[in-house]
Design an enzyme around this catalytic site. Structure first.
Site, PDB file in Angstrom:
ATOM      1  N   CYS A   5      52.281  13.401  23.516  1.00 51.87           N
ATOM      2  CA  CYS A   5      53.640  13.069  23.082  1.00 51.87           C
ATOM      3  C   CYS A   5      54.505  12.920  24.325  1.00 51.87           C
ATOM      4  O   CYS A   5      54.111  13.342  25.408  1.00 51.87           O
ATOM      5  CB  CYS A   5      54.183  14.176  22.181  1.00 51.87           C
ATOM      6  SG  CYS A   5      55.684  13.690  21.314  1.00 51.87           S
ATOM      7  N   CYS A  41      58.070  13.768  24.337  1.00 47.38           N
ATOM      8  CA  CYS A  41      59.379  14.464  24.315  1.00 47.38           C
ATOM      9  C   CYS A  41      59.555  15.416  25.492  1.00 47.38           C
ATOM     10  O   CYS A  41      60.672  15.646  25.935  1.00 47.38           O
ATOM     11  CB  CYS A  41      59.613  15.157  22.982  1.00 47.38           C
ATOM     12  SG  CYS A  41      58.333  16.321  22.501  1.00 47.38           S
ATOM     13  N   CYS A  79      60.441  11.375  21.343  1.00 45.76           N
ATOM     14  CA  CYS A  79      58.981  11.380  21.488  1.00 45.76           C
ATOM     15  C   CYS A  79      58.388  10.042  21.941  1.00 45.76           C
ATOM     16  O   CYS A  79      57.167   9.846  21.858  1.00 45.76           O
ATOM     17  CB  CYS A  79      58.347  11.845  20.181  1.00 45.76           C
ATOM     18  SG  CYS A  79      58.840  13.529  19.751  1.00 45.76           S
ATOM     19  N   LYS A 120      53.597  15.935   9.939  1.00 46.08           N
ATOM     20  CA  LYS A 120      54.461  16.751  10.791  1.00 46.08           C
ATOM     21  C   LYS A 120      55.898  16.562  10.331  1.00 46.08           C
ATOM     22  O   LYS A 120      56.413  15.447  10.306  1.00 46.08           O
ATOM     23  CB  LYS A 120      54.297  16.329  12.244  1.00 46.08           C
ATOM     24  CG  LYS A 120      55.222  17.065  13.194  1.00 46.08           C
ATOM     25  CD  LYS A 120      54.913  16.722  14.632  1.00 46.08           C
ATOM     26  CE  LYS A 120      55.868  17.402  15.575  1.00 46.08           C
ATOM     27  NZ  LYS A 120      55.592  17.032  16.972  1.00 46.08           N
ATOM     28  N   ARG A 134      61.188  24.145  21.707  1.00 48.34           N
ATOM     29  CA  ARG A 134      61.996  23.227  22.519  1.00 48.34           C
ATOM     30  C   ARG A 134      62.593  23.945  23.724  1.00 48.34           C
ATOM     31  O   ARG A 134      62.831  23.319  24.750  1.00 48.34           O
ATOM     32  CB  ARG A 134      63.028  22.527  21.644  1.00 48.34           C
ATOM     33  CG  ARG A 134      62.291  21.587  20.679  1.00 48.34           C
ATOM     34  CD  ARG A 134      63.184  20.857  19.717  1.00 48.34           C
ATOM     35  NE  ARG A 134      62.347  20.123  18.751  1.00 48.34           N
ATOM     36  CZ  ARG A 134      62.812  19.549  17.662  1.00 48.34           C
ATOM     37  NH1 ARG A 134      64.103  19.598  17.389  1.00 48.34           N
ATOM     38  NH2 ARG A 134      62.001  18.904  16.845  1.00 48.34           N
ATOM     39  N   ARG A 182      64.889  14.181  15.070  1.00 50.56           N
ATOM     40  CA  ARG A 182      63.627  13.447  14.980  1.00 50.56           C
ATOM     41  C   ARG A 182      63.350  12.919  13.564  1.00 50.56           C
ATOM     42  O   ARG A 182      62.220  12.598  13.222  1.00 50.56           O
ATOM     43  CB  ARG A 182      62.462  14.343  15.413  1.00 50.56           C
ATOM     44  CG  ARG A 182      62.599  14.957  16.798  1.00 50.56           C
ATOM     45  CD  ARG A 182      61.245  15.277  17.401  1.00 50.56           C
ATOM     46  NE  ARG A 182      61.273  16.245  18.469  1.00 50.56           N
ATOM     47  CZ  ARG A 182      61.793  16.063  19.675  1.00 50.56           C
ATOM     48  NH1 ARG A 182      62.382  14.911  19.965  1.00 50.56           N
ATOM     49  NH2 ARG A 182      61.742  17.001  20.585  1.00 50.56           N
ATOM     50  N   GLU A 200      50.587   9.813   4.607  1.00 50.62           N
ATOM     51  CA  GLU A 200      50.437   9.900   6.068  1.00 50.62           C
ATOM     52  C   GLU A 200      48.996  10.282   6.431  1.00 50.62           C
ATOM     53  O   GLU A 200      48.390   9.703   7.331  1.00 50.62           O
ATOM     54  CB  GLU A 200      51.369  10.989   6.632  1.00 50.62           C
ATOM     55  CG  GLU A 200      52.803  10.565   6.863  1.00 50.62           C
ATOM     56  CD  GLU A 200      52.969   9.770   8.155  1.00 50.62           C
ATOM     57  OE1 GLU A 200      51.969   9.523   8.843  1.00 50.62           O
ATOM     58  OE2 GLU A 200      54.114   9.394   8.452  1.00 50.62           O
ATOM     59  N   LYS A 231      51.982  20.581   9.735  1.00 50.88           N
ATOM     60  CA  LYS A 231      52.842  21.335  10.647  1.00 50.88           C
ATOM     61  C   LYS A 231      54.277  21.251  10.181  1.00 50.88           C
ATOM     62  O   LYS A 231      54.736  20.143   9.903  1.00 50.88           O
ATOM     63  CB  LYS A 231      52.705  20.722  12.043  1.00 50.88           C
ATOM     64  CG  LYS A 231      53.618  21.329  13.061  1.00 50.88           C
ATOM     65  CD  LYS A 231      53.459  20.639  14.370  1.00 50.88           C
ATOM     66  CE  LYS A 231      54.540  21.175  15.292  1.00 50.88           C
ATOM     67  NZ  LYS A 231      54.682  20.392  16.474  1.00 50.88           N
ATOM     68  N   SER A 254      56.382  27.705  16.553  1.00 47.20           N
ATOM     69  CA  SER A 254      57.162  28.649  17.364  1.00 47.20           C
ATOM     70  C   SER A 254      58.169  29.455  16.551  1.00 47.20           C
ATOM     71  O   SER A 254      58.312  30.664  16.751  1.00 47.20           O
ATOM     72  CB  SER A 254      57.873  27.890  18.480  1.00 47.20           C
ATOM     73  OG  SER A 254      58.698  26.862  17.940  1.00 47.20           O
ATOM     74  N   TYR A 256      50.567  31.113  18.188  1.00 47.96           N
ATOM     75  CA  TYR A 256      50.943  31.934  19.349  1.00 47.96           C
ATOM     76  C   TYR A 256      50.524  33.382  19.136  1.00 47.96           C
ATOM     77  O   TYR A 256      50.660  34.194  20.038  1.00 47.96           O
ATOM     78  CB  TYR A 256      52.461  31.821  19.574  1.00 47.96           C
ATOM     79  CG  TYR A 256      52.905  30.374  19.720  1.00 47.96           C
ATOM     80  CD1 TYR A 256      52.737  29.704  20.929  1.00 47.96           C
ATOM     81  CD2 TYR A 256      53.426  29.665  18.640  1.00 47.96           C
ATOM     82  CE1 TYR A 256      53.103  28.367  21.056  1.00 47.96           C
ATOM     83  CE2 TYR A 256      53.799  28.333  18.757  1.00 47.96           C
ATOM     84  CZ  TYR A 256      53.629  27.688  19.969  1.00 47.96           C
ATOM     85  OH  TYR A 256      53.975  26.364  20.079  1.00 47.96           O
TER      86      TYR A 256
HETATM   87  C1  PBG Z   1      55.803  17.607  20.510  1.00 42.43           C
HETATM   88  C2  PBG Z   1      55.576  18.865  19.780  1.00 42.43           C
HETATM   89  C3  PBG Z   1      56.499  19.756  19.224  1.00 42.43           C
HETATM   90  C4  PBG Z   1      55.767  20.844  18.758  1.00 42.43           C
HETATM   91  C5  PBG Z   1      54.433  20.580  19.032  1.00 42.43           C
HETATM   92  N1  PBG Z   1      54.334  19.344  19.631  1.00 42.43           N
HETATM   93  C6  PBG Z   1      57.973  19.708  19.183  1.00 42.43           C
HETATM   94  C7  PBG Z   1      58.694  18.754  18.339  1.00 42.43           C
HETATM   95  O1  PBG Z   1      58.123  17.945  17.595  1.00 42.43           O
HETATM   96  O2  PBG Z   1      59.920  18.760  18.451  1.00 42.43           O
HETATM   97  C8  PBG Z   1      56.326  22.080  18.120  1.00 42.43           C
HETATM   98  C9  PBG Z   1      55.451  23.285  18.160  1.00 42.43           C
HETATM   99  C10 PBG Z   1      56.105  24.563  17.838  1.00 42.43           C
HETATM  100  O3  PBG Z   1      57.271  24.647  17.389  1.00 42.43           O
HETATM  101  O4  PBG Z   1      55.436  25.587  18.046  1.00 42.43           O
HETATM  102  N2  PBG Z   1      56.265  16.536  19.789  1.00 42.43           N
END
Ligand code: PBG
Length: 330
Positions: A122, A124, A132, A201, A211, A223, A239, A254, A280, A319
Site C-alpha cells: 500500500c 499510505c 493509499c 477492508k 496511523r 478513505r 469484493e 478487516k 490496532s 498485535y
Molecule cells: C494500510 C493499512 C492500514 C492498516 C493495515 N494496512 C491502515 C489504513 O487502511 O488506514 C490498519 C491496521 C491496523 O489498524 O492495525 N492501508
C-alpha cells in the site's frame, strides 16, 4: 431434548475438565498468528508506539532481535509495514531498492529461513497526503486514481518479492489489484508467490492507533472512496468473489471483531483460507482497559482470538500474537 431430565442435558458435558477439552470445537495456537511489525530507517531504534503498548517502530537491526524473540515464542509468520525516511506525492520510496521494507527483507531472509515474511502492499505510509495511492481530480474531486495506483502496486510487489518476501498482501482496496499483481508477479517469474488480499477492508475508526504507528493518517478527507462502508455485508461478498476470481490465494476480512458476521459469511460462501485482521484499535482498547484493571487481559484476549477463529478465520493478524503465544504455552 430428553423430557425426563431436562435440567442436566447440556451441563453433563461441562462437568469434567478433560471432557470439556474433548468436546471443544475451536482451538487456538501460535500457528494461527501473523505478527505485524513496523520497520523504519536508522540504527538501534526501538520506539514504542504510545497507543499500542509493547509494539514498536524498529530499525532493521532491532527488527532482527524482535523477529528472533517472537520466533522463540513459536510465532512463525510476520507482516511488515514500512515507515520511510521521506514521503512524496507518489510514495516513490515504496518502490526503491533501498526502501526500508526491502532492506528489512534482505536482512531477515537469510537469518530466518524458516519464517514466513509477508509484506503489506500500500502507499499510505509513503505518500505525503497519506492516501493509499496516486491522486487525481475526477469530476471536481480529488481522489485516488485506481489504475495509475495499480501500476505502482505491481512494482511494489515485485520489488518486495525480489527482496525475499514469501507472500504479498495488497491492502489499498483498489479495484483490479489482484489481477494486476498476479500478472505482474507471473511475468517477473514469481508464479509461486501467493497473494493474500485485503478483500473486505472497511473504512474503520479502529485503525486509529495504526496511523500513529505508521505515521499515515490521510491529510484530507478519509478513505471512504476506496474502503468499504461498515454498514454493508453483501458488498463484502462481492469484493471477495472478485478477488478470488482475480486469483487471490487467501482473502482477508478487516477489522475482525465488529465484522465477525462477515468472516462467517465469507467462510460459508467461499471456503477459501480466510485471514482476519484483529486491528490496532481492537488491541488498544483491550490494553487500555487491562492497564486500568478493568479487564482480565489474558482471558479477554484468548476469548477474542478464539471468537475470531470460531467465526471462521483460519489465521489472525494480531498485535497480541506474542502474549497469546506465551499464554497458550502455560
Ligand atoms: C494500510 C493499512 C492500514 C492498516 C493495515 N494496512 C491502515 C489504513 O487502511 O488506514 C490498519 C491496521 C491496523 O489498524 O492495525 N492501508
Amino acid at each position: 431434548m430428553n423430557p425426563t431430565f431436562p435440567s442436566c442435558r447440556l451441563r453433563r458435558l461441562r462437568r469434567h475438565p478433560v471432557l470439556r477439552d474433548l468436546v471443544r470445537e475451536t482451538s487456538l495456537s501460535a500457528d494461527d498468528f501473523i505478527l505485524p511489525l513496523f520497520v523504519r530507517h536508522g540504527k538501534d531504534i526501538k520506539k514504542e508506539i504510545s497507543s499500542m503498548p509493547g509494539n514498536y517502530q524498529l530499525s532493521v537491526d532491532r527488527l532482527v532481535d524482535e523477529v528472533g524473540a517472537a520466533r522463540d515464542l513459536g510465532i512463525k509468520a510476520f507482516i511488515l509495514f514500512g515507515i520511510p525516511e521521506s514521503k512524496d506525492a507518489t510514495g516513490s520510496s515504496a518502490l526503491a531498492d533501498e526502501g526500508v521494507v526491502q532492506q528489512a527483507l534482505r536482512t531477515l531472509r537469510p537469518r530466518f529461513p524458516d519464517v514466513l515474511l509477508i509484506t503489506d502492499e500500500c502507499f499510505c505510509e509513503y505518500t505525503d497526503h497519506g492516501h493509499c495511492g496516486l491522486l487525481k481530480e475526477e469530476g471536481g474531486r480529488l481522489d485516488v486514481d485506481n489504475d495509475a495506483t495499480l501500476d505502482m502496486l505491481v512494482e511494489q510487489c515485485i520489488s518486495h518479492a525480489r527482496a525475499g518476501a514469501d507472500m504479498v498482501a495488497p491492502s489499498g482496496m483498489m479495484d483490479g489489484m489482484v489481477t494486476a499483481i498476479r500478472r505482474g508477479l507471473d511475468e517477473a517469474g514469481f508464479t509461486w508467490l501467493p497473494i493474500m488480499s485485503y478483500s473486505a477492508k472497511y473504512a474503520s475508526a479502529f485503525y486509529g492507533p495504526f496511523r500513529d504507528a505508521a505515521e499515515s493518517p490521510p491529510q484530507f478527507g478519509d478513505r471512504s472512496t476506496y474502503q468499504m462502508d461498515p454498514a454493508n455485508g453483501d458488498e463484502a461478498l462481492r469484493e471477495t468473489a472478485l478477488d478470488i476470481a482475480e486469483g487471490a490465494d487467501i482473502v482477508m476480512v478487516k477489522p475482525a471483531l465488529a465484522y465477525l458476521d462477515i468472516i462467517r459469511r465469507v467462510k460459508e460462501k467461499f471456503g477459501l483460507p480466510i485471514a482476519a485482521y484483529n486491528v490496532s484499535g481492537e488491541f488498544a482498547m483491550v490494553k487500555a482497559a487491562a492497564q486500568k484493571g478493568w479487564l482480565d487481559e489474558r482471558r479477554v484476549v484468548l476469548e477474542i482470538l478464539t471468537s475470531i477463529k470460531r467465526a471462521g478465520a483460519d489465521m489472525i493478524l494480531t498485535y497480541f500474537a506474542r502474549d497469546a503465544a506465551k499464554w497458550l504455552k502455560t
